[in-house]
Write a protein that holds these residues in place. Structure first.
Motif, PDB file in Angstrom:
ATOM      1  N   VAL A 117      -5.411   6.272 -25.872  1.00 36.44           N
ATOM      2  CA  VAL A 117      -5.489   7.384 -26.822  1.00 36.44           C
ATOM      3  C   VAL A 117      -6.843   7.398 -27.532  1.00 36.44           C
ATOM      4  N   ILE A 118      -7.285   6.214 -27.966  1.00 36.43           N
ATOM      5  CA  ILE A 118      -8.582   6.141 -28.649  1.00 36.43           C
ATOM      6  C   ILE A 118      -9.704   6.599 -27.730  1.00 36.43           C
ATOM      7  N   GLN A 119      -9.657   6.115 -26.485  1.00 31.64           N
ATOM      8  CA  GLN A 119     -10.738   6.455 -25.564  1.00 31.64           C
ATOM      9  C   GLN A 119     -10.654   7.903 -25.105  1.00 31.64           C
ATOM     10  N   PHE A 120      -9.472   8.311 -24.614  1.00 29.96           N
ATOM     11  CA  PHE A 120      -9.345   9.615 -23.966  1.00 29.96           C
ATOM     12  C   PHE A 120      -9.286  10.766 -24.964  1.00 29.96           C
ATOM     13  N   VAL A 121      -8.447  10.627 -25.981  1.00 33.67           N
ATOM     14  CA  VAL A 121      -8.225  11.748 -26.907  1.00 33.67           C
ATOM     15  C   VAL A 121      -9.330  11.857 -27.945  1.00 33.67           C
ATOM     16  N   VAL A 122      -9.792  10.728 -28.465  1.00 34.70           N
ATOM     17  CA  VAL A 122     -10.742  10.757 -29.577  1.00 34.70           C
ATOM     18  C   VAL A 122     -12.195  10.719 -29.079  1.00 34.70           C
ATOM     19  N   ILE A 123     -12.574   9.576 -28.515  1.00 33.55           N
ATOM     20  CA  ILE A 123     -13.991   9.350 -28.233  1.00 33.55           C
ATOM     21  C   ILE A 123     -14.475  10.201 -27.059  1.00 33.55           C
ATOM     22  N   ALA A 191     -10.655   7.430 -17.612  1.00 35.27           N
ATOM     23  CA  ALA A 191      -9.461   7.211 -18.434  1.00 35.27           C
ATOM     24  C   ALA A 191      -8.205   7.686 -17.714  1.00 35.27           C
ATOM     25  N   ILE A 192      -8.305   8.820 -17.034  1.00 33.62           N
ATOM     26  CA  ILE A 192      -7.144   9.309 -16.276  1.00 33.62           C
ATOM     27  C   ILE A 192      -6.822   8.363 -15.121  1.00 33.62           C
ATOM     28  N   ALA A 193      -7.871   7.874 -14.454  1.00 28.36           N
ATOM     29  CA  ALA A 193      -7.651   6.943 -13.340  1.00 28.36           C
ATOM     30  C   ALA A 193      -6.989   5.660 -13.820  1.00 28.36           C
ATOM     31  N   ALA A 194      -7.344   5.190 -15.014  1.00 27.28           N
ATOM     32  CA  ALA A 194      -6.747   3.962 -15.549  1.00 27.28           C
ATOM     33  C   ALA A 194      -5.240   4.134 -15.738  1.00 27.28           C
ATOM     34  N   ILE A 195      -4.815   5.279 -16.227  1.00 26.43           N
ATOM     35  CA  ILE A 195      -3.378   5.529 -16.409  1.00 26.43           C
ATOM     36  C   ILE A 195      -2.655   5.509 -15.054  1.00 26.43           C
ATOM     37  N   ILE A 196      -3.249   6.201 -14.067  1.00 24.50           N
ATOM     38  CA  ILE A 196      -2.604   6.283 -12.753  1.00 24.50           C
ATOM     39  C   ILE A 196      -2.533   4.902 -12.098  1.00 24.50           C
ATOM     40  N   ILE A 197      -3.650   4.136 -12.174  1.00 24.72           N
ATOM     41  CA  ILE A 197      -3.664   2.804 -11.545  1.00 24.72           C
ATOM     42  C   ILE A 197      -2.637   1.887 -12.186  1.00 24.72           C
ATOM     43  N   THR A 198      -2.523   1.930 -13.508  1.00 27.68           N
ATOM     44  CA  THR A 198      -1.539   1.075 -14.189  1.00 27.68           C
ATOM     45  C   THR A 198      -0.113   1.440 -13.804  1.00 27.68           C
ATOM     46  N   LEU A 199       0.178   2.746 -13.726  1.00 26.79           N
ATOM     47  CA  LEU A 199       1.523   3.163 -13.305  1.00 26.79           C
ATOM     48  C   LEU A 199       1.806   2.745 -11.874  1.00 26.79           C
ATOM     49  N   SER A 235      -9.615  -3.699 -17.922  1.00 23.63           N
ATOM     50  CA  SER A 235     -10.456  -2.562 -17.537  1.00 23.63           C
ATOM     51  C   SER A 235     -10.697  -1.610 -18.702  1.00 23.63           C
ATOM     52  N   GLN A 236      -9.731  -1.508 -19.627  1.00 20.58           N
ATOM     53  CA  GLN A 236      -9.881  -0.543 -20.715  1.00 20.58           C
ATOM     54  C   GLN A 236     -10.863  -1.012 -21.793  1.00 20.58           C
ATOM     55  N   ILE A 237     -11.015  -2.307 -21.981  1.00 20.88           N
ATOM     56  CA  ILE A 237     -11.953  -2.785 -23.012  1.00 20.88           C
ATOM     57  C   ILE A 237     -13.392  -2.381 -22.673  1.00 20.88           C
TER      58      ILE A 237
END
Length: 684
Positions: A117-123, A191-199, A235-237
């Protein structure tokens, strides 16, 4: 192998290695090393972004962002392969999955979602929007910046090398923001790829654990889910660090210091906000339920910092100005009165509402351009003009400026605040006030400054107010250069020549000619637009002529003859000089009509005939100008000065040259001949 060669090959080899990582399994030791390198590299990029003074200093950032994003995705693929195949992906991911989140899947998922959320929505969204707007504004402002560079170059404020550097900087800035607009999409896609890879890791690990390894549902969730969450956090850090770096780069304004120095300086430049914030923190201690120590420490620290800040520089300047104002009044002594009575050779007066043009604190650079104008005039026509006395005048109408010569107004113009001058033929669609360009008399319009880019896209030439005044002042100085050339300036120029050519000066003055006589010759040359920069050739010609005669007109003509190529050069267009001449029979009649007078040679002709000659010349000149030509009138050397005196009152813009001055010119093209038959046909 040299270091330069290694740096050239390092990036291509690294990109090839990233592609290899996508298809070849990595040992866990190598994966741990690459993950550590990824986190450290992202931290390094963030720190570099914080310490640059301007975005263009980190011009490689868009390409670096793409490479590091691809590297991080390759690490995700390698980690996913190890997690699903072996149920183990190295110590780094295992530590993040068990120790960092306390071995709790729920905690790990919550932290992972918060980071997203911090990365995708805000920054990422904010940085992407800033990059998009910055790219559009930079491209829109590009023509105006290039016009400003050309204006500074033409006014002499900068040289050609500095102009090329600034143009390259403008192009580089436009390319950088355009690249950043695209690079910000990489961050959002990452950021979108990170969500898909984690799922995928969660679902795939759960399925493999239960279907292939015969694990219970609880064991499968514990083993694979924690590893998947650990992989996501690893990966997210670095992704978050790069997102922050992207935001810092696109929001960084041009400054002389790094970001940390700017923030500290700007937060502590005034003690009053710090004091108010400190007392506000202390006042919160009055609320019974709040802890006292944190707010006491915070408020006390702010008050301590405010006590160490010096008085605001603006207040100090105001106090200094007040003390100066309240000081002793300067007595009206004869010396002070005599100093105030002196007349400034060149003055520029501004109305009160446009004084911002000379206020460097608000971005006004008129004084700098005027200073550069003096150098430009010296390089072009060889005259050392005196300093321009610039002052405000409350009696002037709003938005008006006045140019004075020896305290007498010689030119006046307008420069409305918040506007720019658009020059062109198709200005009807632009809002603004119609006017006339003060130097060339072209149709123009004062438009809002915000519409400059729109006007340039429409084909208009847009000039800022400072450039308008500087160009007008340059035109006035050029037209009245002869009056500005005083005896003291002539003495200074003579001393300069004497340092390099002492024999030339010692032979000429004071033995043959006085400074006053030399001044008159130089003034006459300037009156006809001839540059006196080549004083050595002028003095040599004067010395030879003065040995025979002291006649002023003969001295002027000899000086012109020595400067022949330099006189013709400003009139050469496309390798040729276009001329208007007299028919031989008419020129012979004019030769016979020359009579010497106390003011010099004049043509004693029939007034009607003389008027018809001038009318024919005006007609031929107008036809040539309609064809975009700037012709000169040529005649025999014996009548050149007399013809000039006859033509000048009616056609001041027509230069008169002699045949001898055309020697050495590239090509001579005739655009008209004044014949006896033509003169007879012209109606007076």
């Amino acid at each position: 192998m040299s270091i330069k060669r290694l740096t050239q090959l390092g990036v291509p080899i690294g990109i090839v290695g990233i592609v290899v990582m996508l298809v070849i399994p990595l040992p866990t030791v190598v994966l741990d090393l690459l993950i550590a390198f990824n986190i450290t590299g992202a931290l390094l990029v963030l720190l570099v972004a914080m310490f640059v003074n301007r975005p263009l200093d980190f011009a490689s950032f868009p390409a670096l962002l793409l490479v590091m994003t691809l590297f991080r995705l390759a690490l995700n693929v390698s980690a996913t392969r190890l997690v699903l195949l072996d149920g183990y992906a190295g110590k780094v991911i295992d530590t993040f999955g068990h120790f960092v989140v306390g071995g709790s899947l729920i905690v790990g998922l919550v932290i992972f979602v918060i980071l997203l959320v911090i990365q995708f929505v805000v920054i990422t969204n904010g940085a992407g929007r800033v990059a998009e707007v910055g790219a559009r504004f930079t491209l829109d402002a590009m023509p105006g910046k290039q016009m400003a560079i050309d204006a500074d170059l033409n006014s002499g404020l900068i040289d050609e090398a500095e102009a090329r550097r600034r143009r390259a900087e403008v192009h580089g800035e436009a390319d950088f923001y355009g690249a950043m607009d695209g690079a910000s999409k990489f961050v959002k896609g990452d950021a979108i790829a990170a969500i898909i890879i984690t799922l995928v890791n969660l679902i795939g690990g759960f399925a493999i654990g239960m279907l292939q390894r015969d694990m219970s549902a609880g064991d499968a969730v514990t083993t694979y889910s924690l590893l998947s969450v650990g992989d996501g956090l690893v990966s997210q850090i670095p992704a978050l660090l790069l997102s922050v770096a992207t935001g810092l780069v696109v929001t960084r304004s041009v400054s002389q210091d790094d970001m940390g120095s700017d923030i500290v300086r700007q937060l502590t430049q005034n003690k009053m906000p710090l004091r108010i914030a400190g007392f506000a923190a202390l006042s919160l201690c009055l609320i019974p339920a709040l802890p006292k120590i944190p707010f006491l420490l915070t408020g006390g620290a702010l008050l301590l910092v405010s006590s160490r800040i010096r008085e605001d520089s603006t207040e100090v300047k105001a106090l200094e100005a007040a003390s100066t104002t309240t000081g002793a009044v300067v007595p009206d002594t004869p010396e002070n009165l005599a100093h105030e009575m002196q007349v400034d050779p060149l003055g520029l007066e501004l109305s009160v509402d446009i004084v911002d043009l000379v206020d460097q604190g608000s971005g006004g650079d008129l004084l700098d351009r005027v200073q550069a104008l003096r150098r430009k005039v010296a390089m072009e026509i060889g005259v050392l003009i005196p300093p321009v006395r610039t002052r405000d005048n409350v009696e002037l109408p709003p938005r008006t400026y006045v140019i004075k010569l020896f305290d007498i107004e010689v030119a006046r113009g307008e420069a409305p605040a918040g506007t720019a001058l658009a020059i062109g033929d198709y200005l009807g669609s632009l809002p603004g006030e119609p006017t006339v360009e003060p130097v060339y008399g072209l149709e123009a319009k004062w438009i809002p400054r915000e519409l400059s880019s729109q006007a340039e896209l429409g084909g208009a030439t847009v000039v800022d107010r400072t450039a308008v005044i500087a160009t007008h002042l340059a035109d006035v100085v050029t037209r009245y250069a002869a009056r500005l050339l005083g005896r003291e300036e002539v003495r200074l120029l003579t001393d300069v020549v004497k340092r390099t050519h002492p024999v030339v000066v010692e032979e000429l003055t004071p033995t043959q000619l006085s400074l006053g006589q030399i001044q008159r010759v130089l003034q006459d040359l300037l009156e006809e637009g001839v540059s006196i920069r080549d004083l050595v050739r002028i003095f040599e010609a004067l010395s030879l002529t003065a040995a025979v005669t002291k006649d002023h007109d003969a001295l002027v003509e000899s000086a012109r003859a020595s400067l022949g190529p330099a006189i013709v050069a400003p009139h050469v267009r496309d390798g040729a000089v276009h001329v208007i001449s007299f028919e031989p029979t008419l020129e012979q009649r004019m030769l016979e009509a020359v009579r010497p007078t106390e003011q010099g040679p004049v043509l004693v002709m029939d007034p009607v005939l003389a008027q018809r000659v001038v009318g024919t010349l005006a007609h031929l000149l107008l036809e040539a100008e309609n064809s975009n030509l700037r012709p000169v009138l040529v005649c025999a050397p014996q009548i050149r000065l007399a013809v000039r005196r006859m033509v000048r009152p009616a056609i001041e813009r027509l230069p008169v040259l002699s045949y001898s001055e055309l020697t050495g010119s590239a090509q001579v093209r005739s655009v008209g001949v004044v014949s006896g038959e033509q003169v007879a046909q012209v109606v007076s």
